[in-house]
Design a protein around this motif. Structure first.
Motif, short mmCIF file in Angstrom:
data_model
loop_
_atom_site.label_atom_id
_atom_site.label_comp_id
_atom_site.label_asym_id
_atom_site.label_seq_id
_atom_site.Cartn_x
_atom_site.Cartn_y
_atom_site.Cartn_z
N LEU A 1 9.99 -5.19 6.23
CA LEU A 1 10.17 -4.68 4.86
C LEU A 1 11.35 -3.72 4.85
O LEU A 1 11.44 -2.83 5.70
CB LEU A 1 8.88 -3.95 4.44
N MET B 1 12.05 -3.92 -1.11
CA MET B 1 11.47 -3.12 -2.21
C MET B 1 12.52 -2.13 -2.68
O MET B 1 12.80 -1.21 -1.94
CB MET B 1 10.22 -2.43 -1.68
N ILE C 1 9.90 -7.32 -3.74
CA ILE C 1 8.62 -6.88 -4.30
C ILE C 1 8.86 -5.60 -5.08
O ILE C 1 9.89 -4.95 -4.91
CB ILE C 1 7.55 -6.65 -3.20
N ILE D 1 6.75 -2.34 -5.78
CA ILE D 1 5.61 -1.40 -5.72
C ILE D 1 6.21 -0.04 -5.43
O ILE D 1 6.64 0.25 -4.31
CB ILE D 1 4.64 -1.80 -4.58
N GLN E 1 0.53 2.90 -2.32
CA GLN E 1 0.24 1.49 -2.64
C GLN E 1 1.10 0.56 -1.78
O GLN E 1 0.65 -0.50 -1.34
CB GLN E 1 0.52 1.21 -4.12
N LEU E 2 2.33 0.99 -1.55
CA LEU E 2 3.24 0.17 -0.75
C LEU E 2 2.72 0.07 0.70
O LEU E 2 2.76 -1.00 1.31
CB LEU E 2 4.65 0.78 -0.77
N SER F 1 -0.40 0.25 1.61
CA SER F 1 -1.55 -0.67 1.58
C SER F 1 -1.06 -2.12 1.55
O SER F 1 -1.58 -2.98 2.26
CB SER F 1 -2.42 -0.43 0.34
N TRP F 2 -0.04 -2.36 0.74
CA TRP F 2 0.54 -3.72 0.67
C TRP F 2 1.07 -4.12 2.05
O TRP F 2 0.88 -5.26 2.48
CB TRP F 2 1.66 -3.74 -0.38
N ALA F 3 1.73 -3.18 2.73
CA ALA F 3 2.32 -3.47 4.05
C ALA F 3 1.22 -3.84 5.05
O ALA F 3 1.40 -4.74 5.88
CB ALA F 3 3.13 -2.28 4.55
N GLU G 1 -1.81 -5.13 4.25
CA GLU G 1 -2.35 -6.44 3.84
C GLU G 1 -1.41 -7.59 4.21
O GLU G 1 -1.85 -8.70 4.50
CB GLU G 1 -2.55 -6.49 2.32
N ASN G 2 -0.12 -7.32 4.21
CA ASN G 2 0.85 -8.38 4.47
C ASN G 2 1.40 -8.37 5.90
O ASN G 2 2.42 -8.98 6.18
CB ASN G 2 1.99 -8.31 3.45
N THR H 1 9.08 -1.44 9.00
CA THR H 1 9.69 -1.07 7.72
C THR H 1 10.95 -0.27 8.02
O THR H 1 10.95 0.62 8.89
CB THR H 1 8.71 -0.24 6.86
#
Ligand code: AMP
Ligand code: GLY
Length: 421
Positions: A4, A30, A43, A45, A50-51, A53-55, A57-58, A63
């Protein structure tokens, strides 16, 4: 790896492009720009929690943070709390860029060469200091001002007014609540980058940026209109001095401060009579310096940043190509004064093999609609050329500029002139 990249400029595009060319990673940006979507997925976010959490999940493995604002705001701390691997300084260490007062005090405390200065929030004290100075006088707002917080005053009256306007909040709001007043350094400017993991560092070839809008370094300051590296204005002696007098004491000092420095340390250097004096630190890559440094790296960029993020740089031997890189920024009509109408970008098919094989574009202020690119930002894109000499790299970069068309396009015609005169 799933990688990311935070940011939306040519700098982030160029990091993405270098990783894309490794051919084995998935890229996310992002927020990215209208061209990063050709390298990976954009993306949107904005909230860092929240970002993170997204990281998770994905399954993001790494990063990379491009700009300073998220670093100063603590994105690295938030990601690390979630056990994510992220390359960049903590909020505490990012104060090296976030506060010029902090940065100058670190330089002073650890005996790192810098311009003589006063830092204060007291107008009278600043005015008294100015009375004892030679002209010109440099006045800097403490906080982040998007590159506009430095005034080079040609008279004491102008310097005092700059101080007053900063301190009363009228010029830069809260960012001006403290100021640095410092002596003017007369020399040539370099951008030196060290990739750091808290203990170890890898130094990249020294670059030179061109900050003014006009040829011959005239007109107002911009984010940077072009860059090249390695610059012949640096010799082994200057590299050694920067390592011994600047990078090592900074890494040692930041550890003592409880804010070990991880990430890109961008050292703004003024060389005065052969001696490197520190103008400032930034806690990120320069833009457009990044766009010309990425193509010079033979070491995979993903590996360099991953090892930087995992305290493993000592296990890496950094390999740099034996060539030069020149980048010419193409800007929009009203840059740097105001925004311009979006303009469609047309890039001619490049038939000349020499240009095709030795140039590329790093896209910055662009949007994409139905596969068509539009110039929407101030700095639109960077034409990058490489070559065995600076001249060859520069000729190729300018040949590519000639193939790019949009209403209001403009660029400097003299990038790398200091190296060629
Ligand atoms: P800074 O944001 O501190 O890098 O300042 C922006 C630009 O102002 C630098 O890139 C230099 O060109 C110039 N500048 C800053 N400080 C000085 C100084 N003490 N002497 C001469 N020029 C300076
Ligand atoms: N090119 C200078 C900077 O990124 O601050």
């Amino acid at each position: 790896m799933n990688i990311l990249i935070l940011g939306s400029g040519g700098r982030e595009y160029s990091i993405g492009l270098a990783i894309y060319k490794e051919n084995k990673h998935n890229l996310f940006f992002m927020p990215g720009n209208g061209a990063t979507s050709n390298l990976g997925e954009n993306i949107n976010i904005e909230d860092y929690n929240q970002l993170a959490s997204w990281a998770i999940e994905n399954n993001i493995d790494l990063t990379i943070v491009g700009p300073e604002a998220p670093l100063v705001d603590g994105v690295v701390d938030i990601f690390k709390q979630q056990n994510l691997t992220i390359f960049g300084p903590s909020a505490a260490a990012a104060r090296l860029e976030g506060s010029k007062v902090y940065m100058k005090n670190i330089l002073k405390k650890y005996n790192i060469p810098t311009a003589a200065f006063l830092e204060t929030s007291n107008e009278e004290e600043a005015h008294d200091f100015i009375d004892g100075m030679n002209l010109p006088i440099v006045v800097k707002a403490d906080g982040l001002c998007a590159g506009k917080g430095v005034i080079i005053a040609q008279s004491k009256k102008e310097a005092k007014e700059a101080v007053t306007d900063m301190l009363n909040g009228s010029s830069f709001g809260d960012a001006g609540s403290s100021v640095v007043v410092e002596e003017f350094l007369d020399g040539y400017e370099l951008s030196i980058f060290a990739i750091c993991d808290g203990d170890n560092y890898k130094i990249l070839p020294a670059a030179q940026d061109h900050k003014r809008i006009g040829d011959g370094d005239t007109g107002p300051n911009t984010g940077g209109m072009g860059a090249y590296a390695p610059t012949p204005l640096v010799n082994e002696d200057i590299y050694k001095k920067v390592e011994e007098r600047v990078i090592k004491p900074t890494l040692e000092g930041m550890k003592k401060e409880g804010a070990p420095y991880e990430g890109v340390l961008f050292i703004g250097v003024m060389v005065v009579k052969g001696e490197p004096i520190i103008l400032e630190y930034n806690v990120r890559f320069g833009d457009p310096e990044c766009e010309i440094l990425m193509p010079l790296l033979e070491t995979p960029v993903s590996e360099l940043f991953y090892k930087g993020a995992t305290k493993n740089l000592d296990s890496l031997e950094i390999k740099i190509k034996n060539e030069y890189s020149v980048g010419v920024v193409m800007a929009s009509a009203n840059y740097p004064y105001s925004s311009s109408e979006p303009a469609q970008i047309i890039i001619d098919d490049i038939v000349d093999e020499d240009i095709l094989n030795n140039t590329h574009i790093s896209f910055a202020g662009v949007s994409q609609e139905d596969g068509v690119l539009f110039a929407t930002g101030g700095r639109v894109l960077v034409c990058v050329g490489s070559g065995k000499t600076i001249k060859e790299a520069r000729n190729r970069a300018y040949a590519l500029c000639g193939q790019v068309h949009y209403v209001g396009k403009k660029c400097r015609t003299d990038i790398a002139y200091q190296a060629l005169k």
